[in-house]
Design a protein around this motif. Structure first.
Motif, mmCIF file in Angstrom:
data_model
loop_
_atom_site.group_PDB
_atom_site.id
_atom_site.type_symbol
_atom_site.label_atom_id
_atom_site.label_comp_id
_atom_site.label_asym_id
_atom_site.label_seq_id
_atom_site.Cartn_x
_atom_site.Cartn_y
_atom_site.Cartn_z
ATOM 1 N N SER A 135 -68.759 32.618 -81.838
ATOM 2 C CA SER A 135 -67.476 32.341 -81.192
ATOM 3 C C SER A 135 -67.737 31.786 -79.799
ATOM 4 C CB SER A 135 -66.633 33.614 -81.092
ATOM 5 O OG SER A 135 -67.255 34.544 -80.205
ATOM 6 N N LYS A 136 -66.679 31.290 -79.202
ATOM 7 C CA LYS A 136 -66.780 30.794 -77.834
ATOM 8 C C LYS A 136 -67.241 31.899 -76.897
ATOM 9 C CE LYS A 136 -63.384 30.146 -74.388
ATOM 10 N NZ LYS A 136 -62.024 29.700 -74.018
ATOM 11 N N GLY B 17 -65.151 21.516 -76.068
ATOM 12 C CA GLY B 17 -65.831 22.292 -77.093
ATOM 13 C C GLY B 17 -67.323 22.064 -77.189
ATOM 14 N N GLN C 101 -68.029 20.795 -87.046
ATOM 15 C CA GLN C 101 -67.443 20.070 -85.924
ATOM 16 C C GLN C 101 -67.160 20.982 -84.749
ATOM 17 O OE1 GLN C 101 -63.746 18.420 -87.346
ATOM 18 N NE2 GLN C 101 -62.824 20.403 -87.723
ATOM 19 N N TYR C 102 -66.993 20.358 -83.580
ATOM 20 C CA TYR C 102 -66.663 21.099 -82.361
ATOM 21 C C TYR C 102 -65.187 21.453 -82.338
ATOM 22 C CZ TYR C 102 -71.225 19.609 -80.594
ATOM 23 O OH TYR C 102 -72.574 19.401 -80.435
ATOM 24 N N ASP C 103 -64.882 22.535 -81.684
ATOM 25 C CA ASP C 103 -63.498 22.946 -81.495
ATOM 26 C C ASP C 103 -63.107 22.604 -80.049
ATOM 27 O OD1 ASP C 103 -61.061 24.181 -81.128
ATOM 28 O OD2 ASP C 103 -61.644 26.081 -82.061
ATOM 29 N N THR D 268 -60.691 23.295 -78.309
ATOM 30 C CA THR D 268 -60.049 24.370 -77.548
ATOM 31 C C THR D 268 -61.068 25.265 -76.848
ATOM 32 O OG1 THR D 268 -59.980 25.916 -79.427
ATOM 33 C CG2 THR D 268 -58.125 24.376 -79.192
ATOM 34 N N TRP D 269 -62.330 25.125 -77.224
ATOM 35 C CA TRP D 269 -63.389 25.878 -76.531
ATOM 36 C C TRP D 269 -63.693 25.167 -75.205
ATOM 37 C CZ3 TRP D 269 -67.916 27.948 -80.033
ATOM 38 C CH2 TRP D 269 -67.375 28.669 -81.096
#
Length: 440
Positions: free
Chosen positions: A385-386, A405, A434-436, A438-439
């Motif tokens: 997780s972030k 992200g 893939q990157y998120d 929102t991170w």
């Protein structure tokens, strides 16, 4: 061809100087040459009975005239690197046998730009292949004097618009970031549109370069040109502090999804894509957005080829005391142009990188932190997780921030670094896609 053209130009300039000198001597023999606007003869130029004195005065005047011509010659030669080749039909365009890679130094009000320029000039292998263009914003006179003191060793450009930029009230404290973005746009347009270079390496005035800085970019220019999955080459490793890089791998290069900056190469084609939508401010974070990156990567080194000494600036030294001042600058010259860099090709690199990362033994954070690892490595430390990424990154001493992200130095979510003499891959679970955004 380029040398031949330069020789012809110098011959023409020599004839120009000689002709002016002859004119000086001829005019001495004519009475009107000493005539002033008020109808009186200039006594200093009138012939006298003192032949030896006349000869001395003529020699002094001749020397003065030659000095003027020398200054004109210096001014012409100082702009030689900015000349455009002729595009007329049938004309022969003289170009160097190798691509010219201009170095664009972005300057403002730091007199310490001297440190940057001294190192560039010290390590530059060819003035012809690496013209240095210093673009100055801010109108800071003392900094301008420092830049001008280099004479024809650099081309000194001055950004003409020094006005404040209208911003929202809450952005008044960010006025500096708006001006930097405006300056970048103007300076890059000078290089790509006014002078028609096909590539450029951008360096800010607070960077010191490594001995193989020019070799690094020379070798990677064809890699960048030939691979559409790449959009920049950077000399910088965000996690390149001493102790966090492998000192025996000065030749090791990576692909990264994070735009590093701090000494980076851009092609004209990429600028033509970016310039129409160039942001009003915060250009570097804008570059890190998915809309600009478009799943392209940059090349970056294991050991940085630049070092920042700019503690003070618009960012007020953000990250400097904790990270940036400890970045290790490469001191070993690596002959990159003689190395096989085909391992950086997208499919080859991705396959080999993922195999190395996910075949590495999975270890726990405590084992890494407490030095309980057995074997030489590499080892894989997994985040899910972030928050888990940030906690482990911060505790282990690597940069924990993310942009859209993407972690600094990350490739497909993986951050590679050295820790207590072993390679660690801080990685997402297998099957990452893939990157998120929102991170952050």
């Amino acid at each position: 061809m380029f040398r031949k053209r330069s020789s012809l130009i110098l011959c023409g300039l020599f004839l120009f100087v000689t002709w002016n000198a002859v004119l000086v001597l001829l005019l001495w023999g004519r009475a009107p040459s000493g005539q002033r606007g008020d109808g009186q003869m200039d006594l200093a130029l009138m012939p006298t009975s003192d032949v030896m004195g006349d000869v001395i005065r003529m020699a002094d005047s001749f020397e003065s005239e030659l000095e003027k011509q020398k200054k004109i010659l210096s001014q012409i030669l100082s702009h030689q690197s900015m000349w455009k080749p002729s595009n007329r039909k049938g004309s022969k365009v003289s170009v160097p046998s190798q691509p010219v890679i201009p170095i664009l130094v972005i300057a403002c009000n730091r007199v310490t730009v001297r440190r940057c320029l001294d190192k560039l000039l010290q390590h530059r292998p060819s003035a012809e292949l690496y013209p240095i263009i210093v673009s100055q914003d801010c109108g800071h006179a003392t900094t301008g004097e420092v830049i001008s003191s280099y004479g024809n060793k650099v081309t000194h450009l001055k950004q003409p618009d020094l006005s404040d930029i209208p911003v929202r009230v809450e952005h008044k404290k960010f006025q500096g970031y708006y001006k930097i973005s405006r300056h970048y746009r103007w300076a890059l347009n000078q290089v790509f549109r006014n002078v028609s270079h096909t590539s450029v390496v951008i360096v800010e005035d607070d960077l010191e370069v490594a001995p193989d800085f020019f070799e690094y970019f020379r070798a990677l220019l064809p890699v960048l040109k030939s691979d559409p999955s790449l959009w920049c080459v950077s000399a910088w490793n965000d996690n390149g502090r001493d102790g966090y890089v492998d000192p025996g791998k000065a030749n090791l290069l990576y692909r990264t999804d994070f735009f590093p900056g701090l000494g980076w190469m851009l092609l004209r084609e990429a600028w033509e894509e970016l310039e129409p939508k160039w942001p009003a401010s915060f250009w570097d974070d804008w570059m890190r957005q998915p809309e600009q990156r478009r799943e392209r990567a940059c090349i970056r080194p294991e050991i940085s080829r630049t070092l920042t000494f700019g503690q003070q600036g618009v960012s007020l030294g953000q990250f400097y005391d904790k990270y940036l001042k400890y970045i290790k600058l490469n001191s070993e010259f690596v002959p990159f142009t003689k190395l096989d860099l085909s391992y950086l090709r997208e499919k080859t690199y991705r396959k080999n990188f993922e195999k190395e990362v996910y075949s590495a033994p999975l270890v726990t954070y405590d084992e890494v932190k407490q030095g309980q690892l057995k074997g030489s490595g590499p080892f894989r430390l997994q985040y899910s997780s972030k928050d888990s990424f940030k906690v482990m990154a911060k505790s282990l001493g690597i940069m924990d921030d993310l942009k859209s992200g993407v972690p600094r130095t990350g490739f497909r979510g993986v951050v590679s670094f050295f820790y207590r003499g072993r390679r660690i891959y801080l990685a997402p679970p297998p099957g990452w896609t893939q990157y998120d955004p929102t991170w952050s």
